[in-house]
Design an enzyme around this catalytic site. Structure first.
Site, short mmCIF file in Angstrom:
data_model
loop_
_atom_site.label_atom_id
_atom_site.label_comp_id
_atom_site.label_asym_id
_atom_site.label_seq_id
_atom_site.Cartn_x
_atom_site.Cartn_y
_atom_site.Cartn_z
N ASP A 186 0.78 -1.38 0.01
CA ASP A 186 -0.04 0.23 -0.18
C ASP A 186 0.69 1.17 0.01
O ASP A 186 2.46 1.19 0.45
CB ASP A 186 -1.29 0.17 1.92
CG ASP A 186 -1.80 1.15 0.95
OD1 ASP A 186 -2.91 1.04 -0.17
OD2 ASP A 186 -2.42 1.65 2.25
N GLU A 241 1.11 -0.86 -4.78
CA GLU A 241 -0.44 0.78 -5.22
C GLU A 241 -0.16 1.74 -5.53
O GLU A 241 0.46 2.02 -4.32
CB GLU A 241 -0.91 0.60 -3.57
CG GLU A 241 -2.55 0.57 -3.91
CD GLU A 241 -2.16 2.76 -3.83
OE1 GLU A 241 -2.70 3.32 -4.80
OE2 GLU A 241 -1.71 2.45 -2.26
N ASP A 293 -12.08 1.53 -2.61
CA ASP A 293 -12.03 2.55 -1.28
C ASP A 293 -12.82 3.04 -2.74
O ASP A 293 -13.47 4.23 -2.28
CB ASP A 293 -10.82 3.34 -1.81
CG ASP A 293 -10.42 3.46 -0.13
OD1 ASP A 293 -10.84 2.45 0.93
OD2 ASP A 293 -9.44 3.59 -0.07
#
Length: 516
Positions: A304, A352, A403
């Site tokens: 992430d 990411e 998200d």
């Protein structure tokens, strides 16, 4: 590293699974039913959200309390011998049975019911373990002790931190008594002895969780499924790692992101930041241990906030609006390349790289042959979408993330000119009537456009595979519907249910056509 080949899979949080015997939240016991569905659908990769231990009472999988270990919330109680030996569900009180039935029937995760139910069940099971195994030192107790000894510093710090936090009424560690706050050896030794049983309890939960996860890994392997974890960039301030390693996880400034087109002030996440210069002094020992532990859990892992390994945006009293560390672009490039070489050593990585990312990040990741993200709706130049067939092979294509809104919601909420632009750029939409309605034809074409893309990896959110409109998370909101999405069907019934069986058949055909 490159990719594991041209394959596809799905994104589905573990908490979203459902089974007849769960306690109102998805658990490790439901995963084999999902793997069976994936095999029928020709899907070979399952991406989950972080499975790390989280802050008490916080449903967000990103509110991590440790960079190591697993969240006990996902333990399958029906496969825990001590739960069965203590009477199982039959030993629940009448009020607990009523709440369990309510949690199981709920369309979303009822954390207000799940947390106390599972905590009580774990406590009762541990009492049984202490009486039947730890006291007489059975073979099972010896297996636990051997595992615990092999884990080393992370487990002992985590278990002691968690036990002290309970005793201190969950006050953050920097408000603890001085000896504990500063980890003075005498204070830690005295507290470890005082809280010995509770420390052992938290270590035992980690052993149970890892034992069950090992069984899940074997199930996945037997079905030909690769597991992709999600590794948060940083850990929360009130965490075992910040307490144990304040030299590398620093709290004298707050991590966030700089101003951009979406926010004039940027974002202040209120999180600690990494002191990479301090890490370098011991050859990144903590980061290497974290990477090694994660690699023992997963075949691939999604890293992430990849840009954070190149540069961090921090705020403190001297620079309340924020600054980059390190300050210059050449240092960003050098640091990012060094860190991703370290993180990907002998391991599978997906970076990411979403949001406002400087171009050099994607260039360096490409040079290292590390796949980054291609979210189809975001791959555009002004109002001209990019042809997915031209995406680089070393990349991961998707219709959305945990998200974003679902692809159905996006399509119906887009402007007419955006839908028309997508239809011009994505070949699979040629000949499909383009209206505001998310028709079965549009749905099929959207899935095909992703699967037919040039990206070696294709990961589709479960909701987009089915064409439903259920969100996992709405960023910036504090709602009890966040992190609470549950699939409608029991995992074992996915190939019997008409909707999910039809989705498997459609996806299998599209996947074969895409040569994945």
């Amino acid at each position: 590293m490159s990719t594991p080949g041209r394959l596809s899979g799905l994104l589905l949080p573990l908490f979203s699974l459902r089974s007849q015997t769960d306690f109102g939240i998805g658990d490790f016991g439901a995963m084999d039913g999902l793997f069976a569905w994936m095999k029928a659908a020709r899907q070979r990769l399952l991406m989950v959200l972080p499975l790390l231990p989280t802050a008490p009472g916080d449903p967000s999988p990103y509110s991590t309390r440790s960079a190591f270990g697993l969240n006990p919330l996902f333990i399958d109680l029906q496969k825990l011998p001590e739960f069965t030996a203590s009477g199982g569900e039959a030993a629940l009180s009448g009020e607990q049975r009523q709440k369990l039935a309510e949690a199981r029937a709920a369309p979303r995760v009822r954390y207000d019911l799940v947390f106390p139910l599972k905590d009580a069940a774990f406590a009762r099971a541990f009492d049984t373990f202490e009486a039947q195994h730890w006291g007489p030192q059975s073979e099972r107790a010896k297996a636990f002790r051997l595992w615990r000894d092999a884990q080393g510093e992370w487990l002992e710090s985590y278990a002691l931190f968690t036990a002290i936090s309970e005793q201190e009424d969950r006050r953050p560690w920097w408000e603890w008594p001085e000896g504990l706050k500063h980890r003075q050896p005498e204070a830690l030794a005295a507290k470890s002895k005082e809280l010995e049983r509770r420390v052992r309890y938290h270590a035992w939960l980690q052993w149970v969780a890892e034992t069950q996860w090992d069984a899940v890994r074997e199930q996945a392997k037997s079905r030909g499924v690769l597991l992709c974890g999600d590794e948060p960039f940083i850990i929360g301030q009130d965490s075992a790692d910040c307490w144990a390693h304040p030299d590398i996880l620093r709290r004298d400034a707050r991590l966030g992101v700089p101003p951009d087109d979406f926010s004039a002030t940027g974002q202040d996440w209120g999180l600690p930041y990494f002191d990479f210069a301090a890490m370098e002094k011991d050859d990144y020992a903590w980061l290497k241990k974290r990477a090694k532990k994660a690699a023992s859990y997963y075949d691939l892992r999604r890293v992430d906030h990849a840009v954070g390994y190149f540069r961090q945006w921090i705020r403190d009293e001297q620079t309340p609006t924020g600054r980059f560390v390190p300050p210059d672009e050449e240092s960003h490039k050098r640091l990012g390349e060094k860190h991703f070489r370290l993180l990907s050593e002998g391991a599978g990585i997906v970076a990411e790289d979403l949001g406002v990312i400087p171009p050099f990040v994607r260039r360096i990741l490409a040079d290292l042959k590390l796949p980054g993200y291609r979210v189809m709706r975001w791959e555009r130049d002004d109002n001209t979408y990019r042809d997915p067939h031209q995406f680089p092979a070393v990349s991961l294509v998707t219709t959305g993330t945990h998200d974003t809104d679902t692809v159905a919601e996006w399509w119906e909420g887009a402007r007419d000119d955006e839908r028309q632009a997508a239809a011009r750029a994505w070949p699979e939409l040629n000949g499909v009537p383009v209206t505001r309605e998310f028709t079965p034809e549009v749905h099929r074409a959207m899935l095909a456009a992703s699967l037919n893309s040039g990206s070696d990896l294709c990961v589709l959110p479960w909701q987009d595979i089915l064409g439903t409109r259920d969100r996992i998370n709405l960023p910036g909101s504090m709602s009890d519907s966040n992190w609470a999405y549950r699939i409608r069907q029991d995992a074992d019934a996915l190939l019997k249910d008409e909707e999910s069986r039809g989705a498997a058949e459609r996806l299998a055909w599209l996947t074969a056509s895409a040569r994945r």
